[in-house]
Design an enzyme around this catalytic site. Structure first.
Site, PDB file in Angstrom:
ATOM      1  N   TYR A  30       0.820  -1.206   0.000  1.00  0.00           N
ATOM      2  CA  TYR A  30       0.000   0.000   0.000  1.00  0.00           C
ATOM      3  C   TYR A  30       0.855   1.257   0.000  1.00  0.00           C
ATOM      4  CZ  TYR A  30       0.798   1.009   5.005  1.00  0.00           C
ATOM      5  OH  TYR A  30       1.362   1.327   6.213  1.00  0.00           O
ATOM      6  N   LYS A 145       6.359  -1.678   1.890  1.00  0.00           N
ATOM      7  CA  LYS A 145       5.156  -1.126   2.536  1.00  0.00           C
ATOM      8  C   LYS A 145       4.047  -2.170   2.417  1.00  0.00           C
ATOM      9  CE  LYS A 145       3.147   3.469   3.263  1.00  0.00           C
ATOM     10  NZ  LYS A 145       3.221   3.444   4.706  1.00  0.00           N
ATOM     11  N   GLU A 177      12.708   2.671  13.608  1.00  0.00           N
ATOM     12  CA  GLU A 177      11.777   3.724  13.184  1.00  0.00           C
ATOM     13  C   GLU A 177      10.609   3.753  14.150  1.00  0.00           C
ATOM     14  OE1 GLU A 177       9.936   2.936   9.358  1.00  0.00           O
ATOM     15  OE2 GLU A 177       9.989   0.785   9.701  1.00  0.00           O
ATOM     16  N   LEU A 201      11.138   1.584   6.732  1.00  0.00           N
ATOM     17  CA  LEU A 201      10.512   2.051   5.499  1.00  0.00           C
ATOM     18  C   LEU A 201      11.267   3.291   5.007  1.00  0.00           C
ATOM     19  CD1 LEU A 201       7.907   1.470   3.758  1.00  0.00           C
ATOM     20  CD2 LEU A 201       7.037   3.561   4.774  1.00  0.00           C
TER      21      LEU A 201
HETATM   22  N1  PDD Z   1       2.952   5.353   7.386  1.00  0.00           N
HETATM   23  N2  PDD Z   1       7.705   4.078   8.656  1.00  0.00           N
HETATM   24  C1  PDD Z   1       6.558   3.367   8.694  1.00  0.00           C
HETATM   25  C2  PDD Z   1       6.590   2.013   9.316  1.00  0.00           C
HETATM   26  C3  PDD Z   1       5.372   3.916   8.170  1.00  0.00           C
HETATM   27  O1  PDD Z   1       4.236   3.202   8.208  1.00  0.00           O
HETATM   28  C4  PDD Z   1       5.392   5.226   7.618  1.00  0.00           C
HETATM   29  C5  PDD Z   1       4.170   5.873   7.030  1.00  0.00           C
HETATM   30  C6  PDD Z   1       6.608   5.921   7.599  1.00  0.00           C
HETATM   31  C7  PDD Z   1       6.734   7.302   7.004  1.00  0.00           C
HETATM   32  O2  PDD Z   1       6.710   7.254   5.597  1.00  0.00           O
HETATM   33  P1  PDD Z   1       6.203   8.505   4.735  1.00  0.00           P
HETATM   34  O3  PDD Z   1       7.023   9.670   5.133  1.00  0.00           O
HETATM   35  O4  PDD Z   1       6.442   8.075   3.343  1.00  0.00           O
HETATM   36  O5  PDD Z   1       4.735   8.693   5.060  1.00  0.00           O
HETATM   37  C8  PDD Z   1       7.750   5.319   8.117  1.00  0.00           C
HETATM   38  C9  PDD Z   1       1.748   5.779   6.730  1.00  0.00           C
HETATM   39  C10 PDD Z   1       1.478   7.234   6.835  1.00  0.00           C
HETATM   40  C11 PDD Z   1       0.589   4.904   7.208  1.00  0.00           C
HETATM   41  O6  PDD Z   1       0.799   3.704   7.307  1.00  0.00           O
HETATM   42  O7  PDD Z   1      -0.507   5.401   7.436  1.00  0.00           O
END
Ligand code: PDD
Length: 287
Positions: A30, A145, A177, A201
């Site tokens: 996703y 993801k 993270e 991620l």
């Molecule tokens: N999550 N690390 C993880 C495990 C994440 O699920 C996310 C983002 C990030 C940050 O990535 P980005 O800057 O590309 O949003 C880091 C999204 C927002 C979610 O699962 O809703």
């Protein structure tokens, strides 16, 4: 309105099979793309990460990038609110049975569902948030993801029960993270964050914060960050598409630094907001 398998439809009309492999196994990937004033932010970067996630799980990409962009823009156009969070997923589809190996000749399930974007309100940005920490018990492909989000669900529920907004994770004594964010630390005026690897991620916001820090002469070290450094940090923040740059002022019940949002968090958030506003203006001029 949302997009499901080739059609835009009302949310209440959208149905997927009970045997969809997304349902049975979390067999899919996703993206979450923030949209400001109907302009998708860093769309190309999100679609590039989607391509990498699909390739990593051996799922054929159903659309070339230009078609993904068209579908996302159309989904945005069909909403009656301007700031959106576009949730998009691709699963390995409905094979009509529960069998683990990849099915052959099964169409993937494609969902694009924009909802209203909720970014942290100014008061929360100014006050910062609390976090808990936990051992990172996820798998070794956290760069994908993946729809398998049970660890995230459990960790974020633990955070919620503790009255906290996020869970900061450590693996083998090092920062990986947040449960749904990337984490930065500041010590003695130097910003540090872990390098990209299979253990986190590759965040789109993480990349932008690094770009902005470098472009503005902020001292930055991209290197493994130990748990001890996190616990002794002057500042700690999380970054994500929906939370942007959000300071963590308390970790496991202890204040981070002096327990207030630090100057570096404020600076990077201001740079982030400026950048976002510039992109939005440019997007509006194109429209
Ligand atoms: N999550 N690390 C993880 C495990 C994440 O699920 C996310 C983002 C990030 C940050 O990535 P980005 O800057 O590309 O949003 C880091 C999204 C927002 C979610 O699962 O809703």
């Amino acid at each position: 309105m949302l997009y499901l398998n080739g059609q835009f439809m009302r949310r209440e009309d959208a149905k997927v099979s009970a045997l969809d492999r997304g349902c049975l196994f979390g067999d899919g990937v996703y993206e979450v793309i923030p949209v400001y004033s109907r302009n998708p932010f860093r769309l190309d970067e999100h679609l590039s990460r989607l391509e990498a996630s699909l390739a990593a799980i051996g799922l054929d990409n159903p659309h070339p990038r230009a078609e993904w962009a068209r579908l996302v823009r159309e989904a945005i156009r069909l909403q009656d609110f301007d700031d959106q969070s576009v949730y998009l997923h691709v699963t390995r589809g409905d094979a009509g049975e529960r069998d683990f190996p990849f099915p052959q000749g099964v169409a993937p399930t494609v969902l694009i569902n924009p909802t209203a974007l909720v970014t942290p309100p100014a008061a929360l940005k100014a006050a910062g948030v609390k976090a808990i920490s936990h051992a990172d018990f996820r798998w070794l492909r956290c760069d994908v993801k993946s729809l398998n989000l049970l660890p995230t669900v459990l960790l974020r529920e633990a955070a919620r029960r503790a009255g906290c907004a996020e869970c900061v994770m450590f693996r083998d004594g090092f920062l990986s993270e947040g449960a749904a964010s990337n984490i930065f630390v500041v010590r003695d005026g130097v910003l540090a964050c872990p390098p990209k690897s299979n253990l986190m991620l590759p965040g789109i916001t993480y990349d932008l914060v690094i770009e902005l820090a470098r472009a503005n002469g902020v001292p930055l070290e991209v290197r493994p960050v130990s748990e001890a450094e996190v616990r002794a940090a002057d500042e700690l923040w999380m970054t994500s598409s929906t939370r942007e740059v959000l300071a963590i002022v308390e970790l496991d019940g202890r204040p981070v630094g002096d327990g207030r949002v630090g100057p570096m968090a404020q600076r990077l958030d201001a740079l982030y907001q400026d950048f976002k506003n510039q992109v939005m203006r440019a997007g509006k001029e194109q429209a």
